[in-house]
Write an enzyme that holds these catalytic residues in place. Structure first.
Site, short mmCIF file in Angstrom:
data_model
loop_
_atom_site.label_atom_id
_atom_site.label_comp_id
_atom_site.label_asym_id
_atom_site.label_seq_id
_atom_site.Cartn_x
_atom_site.Cartn_y
_atom_site.Cartn_z
N PRO A 199 0.78 -1.22 0.00
CA PRO A 199 0.00 0.00 0.00
C PRO A 199 0.82 1.29 0.00
CG PRO A 199 -0.11 -1.07 2.14
CD PRO A 199 0.52 -2.04 1.20
N ASN A 200 0.30 2.26 -0.72
CA ASN A 200 0.85 3.62 -0.81
C ASN A 200 2.11 3.73 -1.67
OD1 ASN A 200 -1.11 4.97 0.95
ND2 ASN A 200 -0.23 3.68 2.55
N ARG A 228 4.95 11.11 -2.27
CA ARG A 228 4.78 10.74 -0.88
C ARG A 228 6.07 10.93 -0.09
NH1 ARG A 228 4.76 4.51 1.19
NH2 ARG A 228 4.14 4.96 3.31
N TYR A 232 11.37 8.85 1.17
CA TYR A 232 11.36 7.85 0.09
C TYR A 232 12.01 8.32 -1.21
CZ TYR A 232 8.09 5.58 3.25
OH TYR A 232 7.53 4.99 4.35
N ASN A 260 8.09 -5.69 -1.30
CA ASN A 260 8.06 -4.56 -0.37
C ASN A 260 6.63 -4.50 0.14
OD1 ASN A 260 8.00 -2.23 1.07
ND2 ASN A 260 9.01 -0.95 -0.47
N ALA A 308 3.31 -0.98 4.59
CA ALA A 308 2.79 -1.01 5.96
C ALA A 308 2.34 -2.42 6.39
CB ALA A 308 1.64 -0.02 6.11
N HIS A 353 4.34 -4.68 8.84
CA HIS A 353 4.29 -4.56 10.30
C HIS A 353 2.97 -5.06 10.90
CE1 HIS A 353 7.59 -2.04 9.09
NE2 HIS A 353 6.79 -1.16 8.51
N ASP A 369 1.26 -15.83 6.64
CA ASP A 369 0.73 -17.18 6.42
C ASP A 369 0.77 -17.57 4.94
OD1 ASP A 369 0.25 -17.53 9.09
OD2 ASP A 369 -1.92 -17.27 8.98
N GLU A 399 12.85 -9.62 1.15
CA GLU A 399 12.07 -8.45 1.58
C GLU A 399 12.89 -7.18 1.33
OE1 GLU A 399 11.12 -8.83 5.75
OE2 GLU A 399 10.51 -6.74 5.95
N HIS A 457 12.88 -2.77 1.57
CA HIS A 457 12.29 -1.49 1.97
C HIS A 457 13.19 -0.37 1.47
CE1 HIS A 457 9.46 -3.53 4.59
NE2 HIS A 457 10.48 -4.29 4.97
N SER A 497 13.29 2.73 2.78
CA SER A 497 13.88 3.39 3.95
C SER A 497 14.44 2.35 4.92
CB SER A 497 12.78 4.22 4.65
OG SER A 497 11.75 3.36 5.15
N ARG A 552 13.60 4.16 12.12
CA ARG A 552 12.37 4.95 12.13
C ARG A 552 11.55 4.62 13.39
NH1 ARG A 552 9.55 4.73 6.45
NH2 ARG A 552 8.41 6.46 7.43
N ARG A 561 7.71 0.32 13.25
CA ARG A 561 8.24 -0.20 11.98
C ARG A 561 9.37 -1.22 12.19
NH1 ARG A 561 5.90 3.29 8.12
NH2 ARG A 561 5.57 5.32 9.04
C1 DQA Z 1 8.44 0.93 3.47
C2 DQA Z 1 8.57 1.11 4.99
C3 DQA Z 1 7.25 0.87 5.69
O1 DQA Z 1 7.39 1.04 7.09
C4 DQA Z 1 6.20 1.83 5.19
O2 DQA Z 1 4.95 1.55 5.78
C5 DQA Z 1 6.11 1.89 3.71
C6 DQA Z 1 7.33 1.80 2.91
C7 DQA Z 1 9.74 1.28 2.71
O3 DQA Z 1 9.87 0.88 1.56
O4 DQA Z 1 10.61 1.97 3.27
O5 DQA Z 1 5.03 2.10 3.16
O6 DQA Z 1 8.15 -0.44 3.20
#
Ligand code: DQA
Length: 147
Positions: free
Chosen positions: A11-12, A19, A24, A75, A78, A81, A88, A99, A101, A103, A108, A112
């Site tokens: 998401p996002n 954003r 980011y 990635n 959110a 977390h 699952d 995985e 990320h 950031s 942070r 997170r």
């Molecule tokens: C993220 C880090 C997450 O904590 C956050 O919710 C994101 C982006 C990252 O790529 O740094 O949406 O996954």
């Protein structure tokens, strides 16, 4: 047939570029896709690059990856977390997963610092900006080839 890699974004991440650029950066999700396509070409793998703001989509894509014997670079944003459902799904699909990320989640907010994905991952890359996707893709493919 070429190895298939699912690159899944939570998401996002469709808002990248607009954003919180201080966290980011200014690159967009399309820029990340282009970076991944170039890296995939160099590695000789095919990719499916997807993003969703819905947890269930990510769960279904992980299930699909398992069925198609694909590797997974994710990635989870959110959902990293919060999502036991994603945990699952990865567990059941028994896919090799890395995985990523953008950031450094450990530098942070405390909420997170925990990931429901990391315990199932071959490895985790965070804090290197979008370059982490290329690093993660390379590490995922190389480690699967070594198996
Ligand atoms: C993220 C880090 C997450 O904590 C956050 O919710 C994101 C982006 C990252 O790529 O740094 O949406 O996954």
């Amino acid at each position: 047939m070429k190895q298939l890699v699912f690159i899944l974004n939570g998401p996002n991440l469709n808002m990248l570029g607009k954003r919180e650029p201080g966290i980011y950066g200014g690159d967009t999700l399309e820029d990340i896709e282009a970076l991944c396509r170039a890296e995939a070409e160099a590695l000789g793998v095919d990719i499916e690059f997807r993003q969703s703001n819905h947890e269930g989509d990510l769960v279904e894509w992980v299930q699909e990856a398992g069925g198609r014997k694909a590797l997974v670079l994710i990635n989870p944003a959110a959902y990293t977390h919060t999502s036991i459902a994603l945990h699952d799904a990865l567990r059941a699909a028994a896919v090799t997963v890395v995985e990523v990320h953008i950031s450094n989640i450990h530098a942070r907010e405390p909420f997170r610092h925990h990931s429901y994905v990391s315990s199932l991952a071959k490895g985790v890359i965070c804090g290197f900006g979008i370059e982490g996707y290329a690093m993660g893709l390379r590490a995922l493919v190389k480690s699967a080839q070594a198996q």
